[in-house]
Scaffold this active site. Structure first.
Site, short mmCIF file in Angstrom:
data_model
loop_
_atom_site.label_atom_id
_atom_site.label_comp_id
_atom_site.label_asym_id
_atom_site.label_seq_id
_atom_site.Cartn_x
_atom_site.Cartn_y
_atom_site.Cartn_z
N HIS A 73 -16.75 3.56 2.42
CA HIS A 73 -15.86 4.28 3.34
C HIS A 73 -14.44 3.69 3.32
O HIS A 73 -13.69 3.83 4.28
CB HIS A 73 -16.39 4.27 4.78
CG HIS A 73 -17.81 4.72 4.90
ND1 HIS A 73 -18.17 6.05 4.96
CD2 HIS A 73 -18.98 4.03 4.96
CE1 HIS A 73 -19.49 6.16 5.06
NE2 HIS A 73 -20.00 4.94 5.04
N SER A 112 12.16 3.19 -9.96
CA SER A 112 12.75 4.22 -9.11
C SER A 112 14.22 4.38 -9.46
O SER A 112 14.90 3.42 -9.81
CB SER A 112 12.60 3.83 -7.64
OG SER A 112 13.44 4.61 -6.82
N LYS A 162 11.11 -1.14 -6.96
CA LYS A 162 9.89 -0.38 -7.17
C LYS A 162 9.31 -0.58 -8.58
O LYS A 162 10.03 -0.68 -9.58
CB LYS A 162 10.14 1.12 -6.97
CG LYS A 162 10.49 1.52 -5.56
CD LYS A 162 9.35 1.37 -4.61
CE LYS A 162 8.22 2.35 -4.88
NZ LYS A 162 8.64 3.76 -4.70
N GLU A 173 -1.13 7.82 -11.63
CA GLU A 173 -0.89 8.99 -10.78
C GLU A 173 -0.96 10.28 -11.60
O GLU A 173 -1.51 11.29 -11.14
CB GLU A 173 0.46 8.86 -10.09
CG GLU A 173 0.48 7.77 -9.02
CD GLU A 173 1.87 7.52 -8.46
OE1 GLU A 173 2.83 8.19 -8.91
OE2 GLU A 173 2.00 6.66 -7.56
#
Length: 460
Positions: free
Chosen positions: A156, A277, A283, A290
């Site tokens: 979970h 970024s 970043k 992704e």
């Protein structure tokens, strides 16, 4: 280019209709398979006395030249051609007008395209299977370095029990191995020849279908001509297997994305497999993971396209079935794009073993072992479970963990607790004692790694 079926018609097909009807833009990739199937068919025609030996020689020579010229760029696909089958036959007829016109004897485009798609799918199955072997080998390599790297296991997405990083990684090896077995199963059912089915009712010529199948290294023929030309189960089945591969990659990607975040810092991706970024200089984005996660939706959609396209079709062939290729090809292309880059990203990642250990020390993930300690001292598990829950609640209220809870507090809840409780609930003990086959202990994981190595080795 004049259509090879033009004899029945008094007018040329409308230009827009021709563009709408054409499949060359996407089925051109099957040129090798189309030529291979045509060569096998021509050899069978000569064997059966349907064409002459000189016809066969010219057909084989012509098809070899077309293949050579296409691969060298000396021959370009004609955008006005209806499909790859008509294009190749037309080019062959230009080279050898009489022999070229005889090639299509005793076959239809229906059984021809059914064969081509099976041959193409077969080749792609083998290519993707090798990519799956590659990723399993990388997982095994990474896991071998981390059989004693303790981390927190989750259910979970809540901290649950201590495991090893190797154990976690090998779960994905199991998934990808199942993907291989699914491809193998599909390959076994798919590798039969439909050629000779004709348009739907075979032919009056005395052909030898088994000879063609043998020439193409196919294990058998289809035994119902209507099913032979209209079956696309193998395309749907393979696309489904590809969707499962992407689902597994997507799950793995989700974890990689979490693990490389500042909140976890379990891993760091190599600079070659991350991006920055345009506005935030700090970043380091896991774009590869992704994109893989996002592209899984495409392949799942491709399966839906194939199922929906086929669900209402009467026997036998229908033009709707031309829509099979783009969906299947997209699924194949997407998996072949994702697997290698994900494999390299996984191979080059750095693992922060200290951070994994630090996280594992929090969250009471040794609570089950505390309960098991009482069970091993004669308590019923449900009573032990309740006592341990009370101890956890006490720790939370007093900002403690089970490892630092004083022994007298333990004994206030149950006199069975002794000094040995601290050894029993140490993370190392919790992991090392889980020696059951399939468990996270180094001994168990090394065994699972060895078994997987043997399984993969048997595939080579």
């Amino acid at each position: 280019m004049m259509a090879l079926w033009a004899g029945r018609f008094k007018k040329e097909i409308d230009e827009n209709v021709n563009a709408f009807n054409s499949s060359l833009s996407f089925d051109a990739r099957m040129y090798k398979q189309d030529i291979m199937g045509s060569q096998a068919h021509a050899k069978m025609l000569e064997k059966q006395g349907i064409i002459s030996a000189s016809n066969l020689k010219e057909i084989l020579d012509g098809l070899d030249k077309i293949l050579h010229d296409l691969e060298n760029g000396d021959l370009l696909f004609d955008p006005t051609a209806e499909d790859i089958h008509m294009f190749i036959e037309s080019e062959l007829t230009k080279l050898y007008p009489e022999s070229g016109k005889k090639l299509h004897t005793a076959r239809s485009r229906n059984d021809q395209v059914a064969l081509d798609l099976r041959l193409y799918t077969r080749d792609e199955m083998l290519a993707i299977k090798q990519m799956l072997i590659n990723i399993i080998e990388v997982i095994i390599e990474q896991a071998s370095h981390h059989t004693e790297t303790i981390m927190c296991g989750y259910t979970h997405l809540q901290r649950a029990q201590p495991i090893t990083f190797a154990h976690h990684l090998m779960a994905y090896a199991e998934m990808f191995y199942r993907d291989i077995t699914r491809i193998d199963d599909c390959y076994e059912r798919m590798n039969v020849s439909p050629l000779g089915s004709g348009a739907l009712a075979t032919t009056t010529y005395s052909i030898d279908r088994n000879f063609v199948a043998e020439q193409l290294a196919m294990k058998d023929i289809t035994y119902n001509s209507m099913d032979g030309v209209s079956d696309r189960d193998y395309a749907i089945e393979f696309a489904s297997a590809l969707a499962l591969i992407m689902m597994h990659l997507s799950r793995f990607s989700e974890e990689m994305i979490l693990w490389c975040s500042w909140e976890f810092k379990y891993i760091e991706l190599d600079d070659a497999y991350a991006t920055g970024s345009s506005i935030m200089p700090q970043k380091k984005n896991p774009d590869i993971a992704e994109l893989v996660r996002g592209k899984s939706a495409r392949v799942i959609g491709d399966v839906s396209t194939l199922l929906t396209m086929m669900k209402g079709l009467p026997l036998a062939y229908n033009k709707d079935m031309q829509e099979d290729k783009e969906a299947l090809f997209d699924a194949i292309d997407t998996v072949k794009l994702c697997l290698p880059v994900f494999t390299d990203m996984l191979k080059t990642m750095k693992v922060n073993t200290e951070k994994m250990r630090e996280f594992a020390a929090k969250g009471f993930i040794n609570a089950t072992d505390c309960a098991d300690y009482l069970v091993k001292h004669g308590k019923a598990f449900r009573d032990a479970y309740k006592t341990t829950g009370e101890l956890v609640a006490y720790c939370i209220d007093h900002d403690l963990v089970l490892e630092t809870l004083p022994l007298d507090i333990y004994q206030q809840h149950d006199q069975a607790f002794e000094e040995s409780i601290y050894e029993a609930i140490s993370l190392d003990t919790c992991v090392m004692n889980r020696k059951v086959d399939g468990g996270p202990s180094p001994v168990a994981v090394l065994k699972s790694i060895q078994i997987m190595k043997e399984k993969v080795g048997a595939l080579s």
